[in-house]
Scaffold this active site. Sequence first.
Site, PDB file in Angstrom:
ATOM      1  N   GLU A 162       0.796  -1.058  -0.123  1.00  0.00           N
ATOM      2  CA  GLU A 162       0.535  -0.180   0.332  1.00  0.00           C
ATOM      3  C   GLU A 162       0.758   1.146   0.422  1.00  0.00           C
ATOM      4  O   GLU A 162       0.730   2.376   0.803  1.00  0.00           O
ATOM      5  CB  GLU A 162      -1.108   0.012   1.535  1.00  0.00           C
ATOM      6  CG  GLU A 162      -1.869  -0.951   1.275  1.00  0.00           C
ATOM      7  CD  GLU A 162      -2.959  -1.219   1.805  1.00  0.00           C
ATOM      8  OE1 GLU A 162      -3.259  -0.303   2.671  1.00  0.00           O
ATOM      9  OE2 GLU A 162      -3.689  -2.134   2.010  1.00  0.00           O
TER      10      GLU A 162
HETATM   11  C1  LIG Z   1       3.417  -9.136   0.330  1.00  0.00           C
HETATM   12  C2  LIG Z   1       3.015  -8.645  -0.590  1.00  0.00           C
HETATM   13  C3  LIG Z   1       1.209  -8.377  -0.955  1.00  0.00           C
HETATM   14  C4  LIG Z   1       0.998  -7.561  -1.911  1.00  0.00           C
HETATM   15  N1  LIG Z   1       0.048  -7.486  -2.304  1.00  0.00           N
HETATM   16  C5  LIG Z   1      -0.314  -7.207  -2.795  1.00  0.00           C
HETATM   17  C6  LIG Z   1      -1.836  -6.850  -3.650  1.00  0.00           C
HETATM   18  O1  LIG Z   1      -2.958  -7.229  -3.573  1.00  0.00           O
HETATM   19  N2  LIG Z   1      -2.248  -6.459  -4.615  1.00  0.00           N
HETATM   20  C7  LIG Z   1      -1.383  -5.955  -5.111  1.00  0.00           C
HETATM   21  O2  LIG Z   1      -1.590  -5.081  -6.451  1.00  0.00           O
HETATM   22  N3  LIG Z   1      -0.002  -5.899  -5.335  1.00  0.00           N
HETATM   23  C8  LIG Z   1      -0.089  -5.761  -4.115  1.00  0.00           C
HETATM   24  N4  LIG Z   1       1.515  -5.899  -3.533  1.00  0.00           N
HETATM   25  C9  LIG Z   1       2.486  -5.485  -4.246  1.00  0.00           C
HETATM   26  C10 LIG Z   1       3.044  -3.881  -3.856  1.00  0.00           C
HETATM   27  O3  LIG Z   1       1.999  -3.050  -3.447  1.00  0.00           O
HETATM   28  C11 LIG Z   1       4.254  -3.407  -3.769  1.00  0.00           C
HETATM   29  O4  LIG Z   1       5.380  -5.041  -3.851  1.00  0.00           O
HETATM   30  C12 LIG Z   1       4.978  -1.941  -3.884  1.00  0.00           C
HETATM   31  O5  LIG Z   1       4.052  -1.082  -4.253  1.00  0.00           O
HETATM   32  C13 LIG Z   1       5.878  -2.160  -4.280  1.00  0.00           C
HETATM   33  O6  LIG Z   1       6.551  -2.208  -5.368  1.00  0.00           O
HETATM   34  P1  LIG Z   1       7.734  -3.199  -5.967  1.00  0.00           P
HETATM   35  O7  LIG Z   1       8.010  -4.467  -4.407  1.00  0.00           O
HETATM   36  O8  LIG Z   1       7.897  -3.758  -7.359  1.00  0.00           O
HETATM   37  O9  LIG Z   1       8.803  -2.147  -5.473  1.00  0.00           O
HETATM   38  P2  LIG Z   1       9.555  -0.942  -6.426  1.00  0.00           P
HETATM   39  O10 LIG Z   1       8.539  -0.245  -6.573  1.00  0.00           O
HETATM   40  O11 LIG Z   1      10.525  -1.592  -7.374  1.00  0.00           O
HETATM   41  O12 LIG Z   1      10.590   0.474  -5.284  1.00  0.00           O
HETATM   42  C14 LIG Z   1      11.737  -0.328  -4.762  1.00  0.00           C
HETATM   43  C15 LIG Z   1      11.795   0.504  -3.393  1.00  0.00           C
HETATM   44  O13 LIG Z   1      12.396   2.068  -4.506  1.00  0.00           O
HETATM   45  C16 LIG Z   1      11.405   3.174  -3.651  1.00  0.00           C
HETATM   46  N5  LIG Z   1      10.662   3.364  -4.693  1.00  0.00           N
HETATM   47  C17 LIG Z   1      10.531   4.075  -5.758  1.00  0.00           C
HETATM   48  N6  LIG Z   1       9.811   4.021  -6.869  1.00  0.00           N
HETATM   49  C18 LIG Z   1      10.439   6.290  -5.283  1.00  0.00           C
HETATM   50  C19 LIG Z   1      10.676   7.276  -5.969  1.00  0.00           C
HETATM   51  N7  LIG Z   1       9.383   7.946  -6.990  1.00  0.00           N
HETATM   52  N8  LIG Z   1      11.353   7.885  -4.731  1.00  0.00           N
HETATM   53  C20 LIG Z   1      11.591   7.566  -3.594  1.00  0.00           C
HETATM   54  N9  LIG Z   1      11.185   6.207  -4.013  1.00  0.00           N
HETATM   55  C21 LIG Z   1      10.877   5.320  -4.369  1.00  0.00           C
HETATM   56  C22 LIG Z   1      10.212   1.813  -3.338  1.00  0.00           C
HETATM   57  O14 LIG Z   1       9.648   2.885  -1.832  1.00  0.00           O
HETATM   58  C23 LIG Z   1      10.480   0.667  -2.937  1.00  0.00           C
HETATM   59  O15 LIG Z   1      11.845   0.927  -1.406  1.00  0.00           O
HETATM   60  C24 LIG Z   1       2.012  -7.176  -2.530  1.00  0.00           C
HETATM   61  C25 LIG Z   1       4.032  -6.438  -2.407  1.00  0.00           C
HETATM   62  C26 LIG Z   1       3.907  -8.233  -1.137  1.00  0.00           C
HETATM   63  C27 LIG Z   1       4.835  -8.150  -0.907  1.00  0.00           C
END
Ligand SMILES: Cc1cc2nc3c(=O)[nH]c(=O)nc-3n(C[C@H](O)[C@H](O)[C@H](O)COP(=O)(O)OP(=O)(O)OC[C@H]3O[C@@H](n4cnc5c(N)ncnc54)[C@H](O)[C@@H]3O)c2cc1C
Length: 823
Positions: free
Chosen positions: A501
Amino acid sequence: MGTLAFIATLAAIWYLAYQGAGATLWVSLLLGSLVTVTLATDIRWFISTPLWILATAMVLLLGVPRLRRKYITRRLLKQFKKVMPPMSDTEREALEAGSVWWDAELFSGRPDWERLLNQPHTHLSEREQAFFDGPVETLCRMLDDWKITHEDQDLPPEVWDYLRQERFFGLIIPEEYGGLGFSAQAHSDVVIKLSSRSIVAAVTVMVPNSLGPGKLLLHYGTPAQRDYYLPRLARGEEIPCFALTGPEAGSDAGALPDTGVVCYGQWQGNRVLGVRLNWEKRYITLGPVATLIGLAFKLHDPDHLLGEEEARGITLALIPRNTPGVTIGARHIPLDIPFQNGPNWGKNVFIPMDQLIGGEHYIGKGWRMLVEALAEGRGISLPALAVGAGKVCSRHTGAYAAIRQQFNMPIGRFEGIEEALARIAGMTYQMDAARCLTLGALDIGEKPSVISAIIKYHLTEGYRQIINDAMDVQAGSGICLGPSNLIGRTYQALPIAVTVEGANILTRSMIIFGQGAMRCHPWILKEFAAARHPDRQRALEDFDHALFGHVGFLLGNVARSLFLGLTRGRLSHTPVKGPATRFFQQLNWMSAAFALAADTAMMTLGGSLKRKERLSARLGDVLSEMYLVSATLKRFNDDGSPESDLPLLRWSCERSFYRMQESLRLLISNLPFRPLGWMLRVVLFPSGLPWTEPDDRLAHQAAQTLLQPSDTRERLTAGIFTSDDDRFREGVIETAFVQAARVAPIEKTLRNARRAGAIKGGSREAQAREALEKGLISEQDVQALDQMRMLRRRVIAVDSFEHYGKQHLLNENSHSNHEAVQS
Ligand SMILES: Cc1cc2nc3c(=O)[nH]c(=O)nc-3n(C[C@H](O)[C@H](O)[C@H](O)COP(=O)(O)OP(=O)(O)OC[C@H]3O[C@@H](n4cnc5c(N)ncnc54)[C@H](O)[C@@H]3O)c2cc1C
């Protein structure tokens, strides 16, 4: 006379600025001052004449809107358009979604405290309380977290059945659709209690009640969609998931590559208009068991079957699991917290138009729908999980520190441990206050998008701090997993709360201030809207109004910051008298200082502030800490200002003010234009930097709230699963904790007697026997000490396994816990 007139004029300028006066009053002041100076002093004509000419020009420019617009506003509008940051449609939709509430008051530089304190303190209704005391308690007793996490990697079938039977999946679905129709407060309370027993169960319940098909249908569904799906979701006949994230679209979810193409196709034997979908999603909670997938994708209409536009934007649909072309992948393992989570794909999946959420009317509005739903949901689920962790650590780790002895003393008496306990208690107190304040806003219909981002970020970061502190305090007993471990799984689950989230770094760096500045500032959004207005005359008029309102606001905050900074907030308005008074006054000061700092940063950096994430994050931190302090003050007030809670109130407020000061200090020292930084430093902190971390005495008092039974401890940890039945791990530690308080004076007698040489050293049993013989303690005392020793052994015992990773338990603790669960 001249000096007096000069001082009077300065005082009047300051007063008008402090009160945020409009142009008419400024013009009157200008004329009044000049008349006074001309008539009452012997000012020479060659000085007064230019002054009068200058004043007349200013009166004409400020007082006659047509002239002002022509000669001042038009030029400034042109400049503004040049530096105005570009904004994509998705960004604009995200900005416009949700509402502003107390965050706007904090941004105003003069918060209206009555508005905060008059907001009703929400309580559970009778029906909600009955559910909480009935099915939630029963479910907690059914949950065996070790079996779920280590042996089965899933909830047992009887728990799934019970969740369906008692409508846990329909907490937010109205009663008319067969759901429970609970408030946000009740929803959050249920998640907290479940999380204190099993995070897997809490996540399984919170997801269908959070962002997903249920919530989206409630807000945007067509009547037919609601009538069909909501009762099925409430009864658990459909298990929903929401699929937004994919391999290429994580934080930047708006860039999702998944597509839907408008076309004709076959649906239940008929040729109908619909959408052909292709997607690849991952990390989807409940995905592996879901029967209904809420899907986000970009809709295209290349054959113009719907109209002129080809790219129709992000759209949401409901996909039944068994639709041809849908593949549900295997399970992910999210840090050994085995709630259902996994990937799914769709290849040429055809659905009819009426599977689009909200039907054709909501085509292309998916991003806004998601952001609106998130503005609400983000304020409930993860904050509840975080506060649940805080309460668990406050109660159980505090108890552990009172029970565990090293160097012949409970470890909670050592200053190093006290430091960690103070943080656990103080932060839990504040986090719970912020949770409740936000839930109150949600329950009166607000959708506070900035506040929900604040509490998602700060409460999960609080969880990070607390669970690390708890791990330090419990050391080996927190590390060794098994049925007796009270905090190990909570520790493992932390990164999940931080990531979902809105991953925390992104939320802090981009969202809180980025969105807050635009949404909560009284004038910025109006200036932007005016600059974008297609009608040039209207744009000029609106911009003129917003701009001069903004100037008044800015001058007001300069005057208020200086005055409040010099007096450190004293003399400013406070809604209550008592121990919290100074905190209200200090917050008045910080509110004005923050508003001025935010304006200064925005005016000097313009659109580049968006890229200067560190500066934006610091401003967001100040806004967030102000929100946390407001919530803490409201909680203290709502609880009837109990004196015994004062250490927690003071500890958390002092920490927050120190953090605000440090964030502002770092902001000032990193502003690219240095002279502005120096000026800001003088205006914001004219009497120096007043705050430090809470001192040792206060930290000692805050830690004490966890180390013996008290009303404060009960209030702080209310709402988690507790038991006095020692067949539950929670019951063992609670019984030992009560006994530890009972025997503490006896142990002190023994310690003093040893120090005075009245009894010899040796084992504790030997000491007790000797003290009994010498009449220092009674037979009953000896029995109490024996009982305490047994209980302590049970609390400090950790589980061990014959084969690592297999299910053979060797210690008795574990068996008793299993038996309790089975009975
Ligand atoms: C256990 C689990 C349950 C989940 N459940 C769902 C679900 O039910 N439905 C769904 O759709 N998604 C779900 N998600 C997805 C979740 O919302 C994403 O993991 C999250 O949005 C982050 O995406 P990412 O993991 O690809 O990280 P990335 O987008 O690769 O980000 C990596 C890091 O970079 C940082 N970052 C990225 N852009 C910026 C910026 N502009 N400035 C500063 N920092 C930045 C992020 O904060 C993070 O620390 C789930 C994830 C997990 C791990």
